[in-house]
Design an enzyme around this catalytic site. Structure first.
Site: not given
Ligand code: SAH
Ligand code: SF4
Length: 362
Positions: A100, A116, A123, A127, A130, A347
């Site tokens: 996105e 953004c 990823c 974390c 997230c 974002c």
């Protein structure tokens, strides 16, 4: 610009070629140098990739370009605008992966937009607060895919509005995809192309120390750096951000002190406030000590809830108290408003909402 084309990885797609690389390519076809510059202009100034629309090129050259494979490396799958005009684009890539990008208009002038963008599919940094981290890394994005987000974003805005700032705060850890991100930075800030100011392009990182140094060297400290801090003691930070087990706060703050900032420039510190975890008056005090002597501005982000976790934001009054604790001790602190909530476009929380991530046949 310190980073010369020969220090960059080769472009993954024609969209990622620099003017000098276009000049070299067209000269192989016996065309004069200015033709190469015209092609770069079409792609990066005008946002045109289809050779048939490049009206000032001879037919023979357009035919050559068709053979180069000039299709868009990403395409818009869907586009949703929120009440505040924040627009989320869901982008699809040929292998079926999705990312996105979000266009966020400035509050007092919505013709000026911050975009953004994503740098990876998922990823690897893990974390816990997230959605991208919970998903894990699916794959790197290429330089062409990264830049195409901005070219498509600009096209979506139309002629009366413009992308002025680009932030690498979508999906992925940009410094874990350094080579592609470095080429994308050169392209986004190229004076013959999109020509974004380096200070208006922000690379946000969870704290990959070697790559922070590299970024500082390659771009003379001119690219805006944002650090996801989120906790001010190693034990707490390691619990929510596994990267801290490798590069602790001491190492990270040393890298920030080394970053070759120019006068008046400041590093952005992002701090996602999580109830009961990093939001105490002691946290505020220790943050001030930790950052002493580093030119920073702090962005507090009340945590956006994610389905994989019970963690959540403190209430608004607590957020303001935390801000006050920092301000009182001399830091400049902003509370980031969640924008575009109604399209889940916040974002920093870009992930696999609502729509399936793979095309049905993938
Ligand atoms: N990987 C990079 C950039 C992408 S995330 C980084 O971590 O810096 C952009 C920002 O949103 C980061 O500060 C990130 O920590 C934060 N963020 C991630 N998930 C969030 C959530 N659920 N609520 C609020 N902020 C979040
Ligand atoms: Fe990756 Fe950044 Fe999310 Fe951490 S906060 S998992 S580094 S995208």
């Amino acid at each position: 610009m310190k980073l010369s084309p020969d220090r960059l990885i080769p472009p993954s797609h024609p969209i990622a070629r620099l003017p000098s690389e276009w000049v070299a390519r067209v000269s192989e076809w016996g065309e004069p140098a200015y033709r190469g510059k015209q092609i770069f202009d079409w792609i990066h100034r005008q946002g045109v990739l289809d050779p048939d629309e490049m009206s000032n090129l001879p037919k023979s050259l357009r035919a050559r370009l068709h053979e180069e494979g000039m299709g868009w490396p990403v395409e818009i799958v869907s586009s949703h605008e929120a009440a505040d005009r924040t627009r989320k684009l869901l982008l699809g890539m040929p292998d079926g992966e999705r990312v996105e990008t979000v266009l966020i208009p400035q509050l007092n002038d919505d013709s000026v937009v911050t975009q953004c963008i994503s740098s990876q599919v998922g990823c690897a940094m893990g974390c816990v607060f997230c959605a991208s981290g919970v998903a894990g890394l699916k794959r790197q994005m290429s330089d062409g895919e990264i830049v195409a987000q901005v070219l498509l974003g600009r096209r979506e805005l139309g002629p009366d509005r413009r992308v002025r700032n680009v932030v690498f705060m979508g999906m992925g850890e940009p410094l874990h995809n350094y080579d592609a991100v470095a080429r994308a930075l050169v392209l986004l800030t190229h004076p013959d192309g999109l020509d974004l100011s380096k200070r208006r392009v922000t690379v946000s990182t969870s704290g990959l120390v070697k790559q922070i140094d590299q970024l500082g060297r390659d771009f003379n400290g001119q690219v805006q750096l944002a650090i996801s801090l989120h906790a001010v003691r190693d034990a707490a930070r390691s619990k929510i951000m596994p990267v801290n087990r490798k590069h602790g706060l001491g190492e990270l703050t040393e890298a920030l002190r080394r970053y070759p900032l120019s006068k008046r420039q400041r590093i952005t510190i992002e701090y996602t406030l999580i109830q009961g975890l990093n939001d105490s008056p002691r946290d505020a005090r220790e943050m001030v000590d930790l950052l002493k002597g580093i030119p920073v501005k702090v962005n507090l982000i009340p945590m956006n809830p994610i389905s994989a976790s019970d963690l959540r934001a403190p209430d608004q009054s607590h957020v303001l108290r935390f801000q006050e604790e920092l301000t009182r001790r001399g830091l400049s602190v902003f509370v980031r408003k969640t924008r575009g909530d109604d399209v889940a476009a916040a974002c920093g929380q870009l992930a696999f909402h609502g729509e399936s991530r793979r095309s049905p046949r993938a």
